[in-house]
Motif scaffolding. Structure first.
Motif, PDB file in Angstrom:
ATOM      1  N   TYR A 283     -95.691 -30.636   8.345  1.00 36.10           N
ATOM      2  CA  TYR A 283     -95.102 -31.023   6.900  1.00 36.10           C
ATOM      3  C   TYR A 283     -93.441 -29.846   6.717  1.00 36.10           C
ATOM      4  N   GLN A 284     -92.242 -30.348   6.478  1.00 30.82           N
ATOM      5  CA  GLN A 284     -90.978 -29.314   6.759  1.00 30.82           C
ATOM      6  C   GLN A 284     -91.155 -29.631   4.813  1.00 30.82           C
ATOM      7  N   ASP A 285     -90.754 -28.301   4.468  1.00 30.17           N
ATOM      8  CA  ASP A 285     -90.172 -28.215   3.119  1.00 30.17           C
ATOM      9  C   ASP A 285     -88.478 -28.788   3.006  1.00 30.17           C
ATOM     10  N   ALA A 286     -88.435 -29.959   2.973  1.00 28.66           N
ATOM     11  CA  ALA A 286     -86.977 -30.137   2.522  1.00 28.66           C
ATOM     12  C   ALA A 286     -86.239 -29.248   1.756  1.00 28.66           C
ATOM     13  N   GLN A 287     -86.655 -28.794   0.840  1.00 31.05           N
ATOM     14  CA  GLN A 287     -85.186 -27.403  -0.058  1.00 31.05           C
ATOM     15  C   GLN A 287     -85.520 -26.186   0.035  1.00 31.05           C
ATOM     16  N   HIS A 288     -86.003 -26.003   1.242  1.00 29.56           N
ATOM     17  CA  HIS A 288     -85.656 -24.540   1.988  1.00 29.56           C
ATOM     18  C   HIS A 288     -86.077 -24.335   3.213  1.00 29.56           C
ATOM     19  N   LEU A 289     -85.989 -26.312   3.562  1.00 23.38           N
ATOM     20  CA  LEU A 289     -86.410 -25.421   5.071  1.00 23.38           C
ATOM     21  C   LEU A 289     -86.589 -24.855   5.949  1.00 23.38           C
ATOM     22  N   GLN A 290     -87.991 -24.912   5.135  1.00 23.03           N
ATOM     23  CA  GLN A 290     -88.548 -23.989   5.753  1.00 23.03           C
ATOM     24  C   GLN A 290     -89.884 -24.886   6.791  1.00 23.03           C
ATOM     25  N   VAL A 291     -91.212 -24.195   7.389  1.00 20.86           N
ATOM     26  CA  VAL A 291     -91.900 -24.776   8.349  1.00 20.86           C
ATOM     27  C   VAL A 291     -93.023 -23.541   8.624  1.00 20.86           C
ATOM     28  N   ASP A 292     -93.555 -24.065   7.834  1.00 15.83           N
ATOM     29  CA  ASP A 292     -95.891 -23.693   7.320  1.00 15.83           C
ATOM     30  C   ASP A 292     -95.584 -22.914   8.748  1.00 15.83           C
ATOM     31  N   ASN A 293     -95.695 -21.048   8.692  1.00 11.31           N
ATOM     32  CA  ASN A 293     -96.393 -20.730  10.342  1.00 11.31           C
ATOM     33  C   ASN A 293     -97.917 -20.503  10.819  1.00 11.31           C
ATOM     34  N   ASN A 294     -98.294 -20.990  10.237  1.00 10.89           N
ATOM     35  CA  ASN A 294    -100.343 -20.800  10.142  1.00 10.89           C
ATOM     36  C   ASN A 294    -100.389 -21.048  11.890  1.00 10.89           C
ATOM     37  N   PHE A 295    -101.306 -20.585  12.177  1.00 14.82           N
ATOM     38  CA  PHE A 295    -101.490 -20.987  13.958  1.00 14.82           C
ATOM     39  C   PHE A 295    -102.573 -22.282  13.847  1.00 14.82           C
ATOM     40  N   PHE A 296    -102.688 -21.817  12.841  1.00 14.78           N
ATOM     41  CA  PHE A 296    -103.670 -23.921  13.330  1.00 14.78           C
ATOM     42  C   PHE A 296    -103.379 -24.595  12.008  1.00 14.78           C
ATOM     43  N   ILE A 297    -103.438 -26.239  12.355  1.00 15.47           N
ATOM     44  CA  ILE A 297    -103.005 -27.033  10.740  1.00 15.47           C
ATOM     45  C   ILE A 297    -104.235 -27.916   9.782  1.00 15.47           C
ATOM     46  N   PRO A 298    -104.640 -27.188   8.880  1.00 18.35           N
ATOM     47  CA  PRO A 298    -106.146 -28.090   8.781  1.00 18.35           C
ATOM     48  C   PRO A 298    -105.546 -30.047   8.630  1.00 18.35           C
ATOM     49  N   PHE A 299    -106.514 -30.640   8.989  1.00 13.50           N
ATOM     50  CA  PHE A 299    -106.841 -31.671   9.870  1.00 13.50           C
ATOM     51  C   PHE A 299    -106.110 -32.679   8.582  1.00 13.50           C
ATOM     52  N   ASP A 300    -106.543 -32.109   7.329  1.00 10.69           N
ATOM     53  CA  ASP A 300    -106.063 -33.704   6.348  1.00 10.69           C
ATOM     54  C   ASP A 300    -104.524 -33.295   5.684  1.00 10.69           C
ATOM     55  N   GLN A 301    -103.390 -31.819   6.723  1.00  9.19           N
ATOM     56  CA  GLN A 301    -102.253 -32.581   6.388  1.00  9.19           C
ATOM     57  C   GLN A 301    -101.358 -32.756   7.442  1.00  9.19           C
ATOM     58  N   ILE A 302    -101.465 -33.718   8.223  1.00  9.86           N
ATOM     59  CA  ILE A 302    -101.145 -33.610   9.564  1.00  9.86           C
ATOM     60  C   ILE A 302    -100.060 -34.880   9.670  1.00  9.86           C
ATOM     61  N   ALA A 303     -98.911 -34.276   9.943  1.00 10.22           N
ATOM     62  CA  ALA A 303     -98.166 -35.110   8.920  1.00 10.22           C
ATOM     63  C   ALA A 303     -97.370 -36.553  10.690  1.00 10.22           C
ATOM     64  N   TRP A 304     -98.284 -37.288  11.015  1.00  7.24           N
ATOM     65  CA  TRP A 304     -98.393 -38.225  11.951  1.00  7.24           C
ATOM     66  C   TRP A 304     -96.667 -39.553  11.635  1.00  7.24           C
ATOM     67  N   SER A 305     -95.970 -39.255  10.387  1.00  8.53           N
ATOM     68  CA  SER A 305     -95.264 -39.920  10.177  1.00  8.53           C
ATOM     69  C   SER A 305     -93.241 -38.907  11.305  1.00  8.53           C
ATOM     70  N   ASN A 306     -93.943 -37.347  11.661  1.00  8.95           N
ATOM     71  CA  ASN A 306     -92.685 -37.410  12.230  1.00  8.95           C
ATOM     72  C   ASN A 306     -92.448 -38.237  13.236  1.00  8.95           C
ATOM     73  N   TYR A 307     -92.972 -38.538  13.975  1.00 10.86           N
ATOM     74  CA  TYR A 307     -92.775 -39.280  15.287  1.00 10.86           C
ATOM     75  C   TYR A 307     -92.267 -40.737  14.883  1.00 10.86           C
ATOM     76  N   VAL A 308     -92.266 -40.973  13.218  1.00  9.30           N
ATOM     77  CA  VAL A 308     -91.717 -41.639  13.702  1.00  9.30           C
ATOM     78  C   VAL A 308     -90.160 -42.083  12.605  1.00  9.30           C
ATOM     79  N   LYS A 309     -90.243 -40.964  12.145  1.00  8.29           N
ATOM     80  CA  LYS A 309     -88.683 -40.128  11.276  1.00  8.29           C
ATOM     81  C   LYS A 309     -87.610 -40.196  12.356  1.00  8.29           C
ATOM     82  N   VAL A 310     -88.872 -39.372  13.502  1.00 11.48           N
ATOM     83  CA  VAL A 310     -87.322 -39.232  14.722  1.00 11.48           C
ATOM     84  C   VAL A 310     -86.651 -40.283  14.596  1.00 11.48           C
TER      85      VAL A 310
END
Length: 320
Positions: free
Chosen positions: A64-91
């Motif tokens: 998920y991208q922070d729409a306010q600060h235009l930042q993306v979490d730089n963690n090397f891993f991503i929790p399974f409960d925070q996967i933004a599959w909607s990005n592939y639709v919104k593109v």
């Protein structure tokens, strides 16, 4: 006169090398295992660094991208409960970024350029291997010499050519032709297929002449089927090259982004924004989602046809 009888004796000699030979054998095994271990460690490290950009691309596309600060979490891993599959639709919904049209533009260029390169390569290789004409070998060597010239040096001459042909007027089909026309002839592909054609015995050509076959029939019914692994390799390499083309269409050809290829549009994704007025938001996660969509077909193409690539390159490298 009788032939003298010679008796051949077969003797079995058993040599006892003793404990020293066992020690040497064990030492060889130890060094062998150590060498294999180091090789596998090296290969794992190379594979890790080679796959790391792809992992980062997929990882970013699912965040998920922070729409306010235009930042993306730089963690090397991503929790399974925070996967933004909607990005592939919104593109597909980003204003000014029409993926279906971009894919159509890319497919048109890829299909036409691949077919053109295929026929030019087949005809040129057949001429250099089977037809007899004055200066054949000299012309072929001149072709090979051009492989040593950097492709960047041909940019100006290619630009002058497409300009004088009137292909830079910004029309759809003129833009398509200007994108792939300078690259229809590939000397490396001709050389690769030429080496494969040379392995076909000349007796088959003479036999076809006895049967009343023409050169055209011999080419398509004998030579092309035998050299099919090499031809499949050439087609795959050409598809990948045309699909990933960026420098030439971006810097020279494209006057209208409507006719852009998908790779060029992705690189210029920062020019596509959402909102109104002066609001400018670069959609990093959407950009990575689009990159994954573009990359997956090429990966699948290589996975399904990798054996043909290896067979084609290996066959072309054996002359006899």
């Amino acid at each position: 006169m009788k032939t003298p009888y010679i008796e051949n004796e077969l003797k079995l000699v058993i040599v006892n090398k003793g404990k020293d030979s066992l020690k040497v054998s064990k030492a060889d095994k130890v060094f062998k295992y150590i060498g294999l271990t180091l090789i596998y460690i090296f290969l794992v490290l190379v594979a890790f660094f080679a796959l790391l950009p792809f992992y980062w691309m997929i990882l970013t596309s699912l965040k998920y991208q922070d729409a306010q600060h235009l930042q993306v979490d730089n963690n090397f891993f991503i929790p399974f409960d925070q996967i933004a599959w909607s990005n592939y639709v919104k593109v597909f919904q980003v204003d000014g970024f029409d993926i279906p049209q971009l894919l159509v533009n890319t497919l048109v260029v890829v299909v036409i350029s691949t077919l053109g390169t295929f026929f030019i390569t087949v005809f040129a290789s057949f001429a250099f291997t089977r037809l007899q004409f004055k200066g054949r070998d000299s012309v072929f060597y001149i072709f090979l010499m051009t492989m040593m010239i950097p492709s960047e040096l041909f940019v100006m001459s290619n630009f002058i050519t497409v300009y004088r042909l009137g292909l830079l007027n910004g029309e759809r089909w003129e833009t398509y032709v200007a994108t792939f026309a300078p690259f229809l002839v590939n000397v490396f592909y001709i050389y690769l297929l030429n080496q494969s054609f040379k392995q076909i015995p000349n007796e088959l050509y003479l036999a076809s002449k006895v049967d009343g076959k023409s050169d055209w029939q011999y080419l398509w019914k004998v030579m092309v089927p035998i050299a099919s692994p090499t031809l499949i390799t050439i087609v795959i390499l050409k598809v990948i090259s045309a699909w990933n083309a960026y420098a030439w269409p971006k810097t020279v050809v494209l006057n209208d982004p409507t006719y852009s290829q998908i790779t060029v549009a992705l690189r210029d994704f920062a020019e596509f924004y959402i909102g109104n007025g002066s609001e400018r938001r670069e959609l990093i996660t959407y950009e990575m989602a689009g990159t994954v969509i573009v990359t997956v077909p090429l990966i699948l193409l290589f996975i399904f046809f990798r054996k043909y690539i290896m067979r084609g390159v290996g066959r072309a490298g054996i002359k006899g």
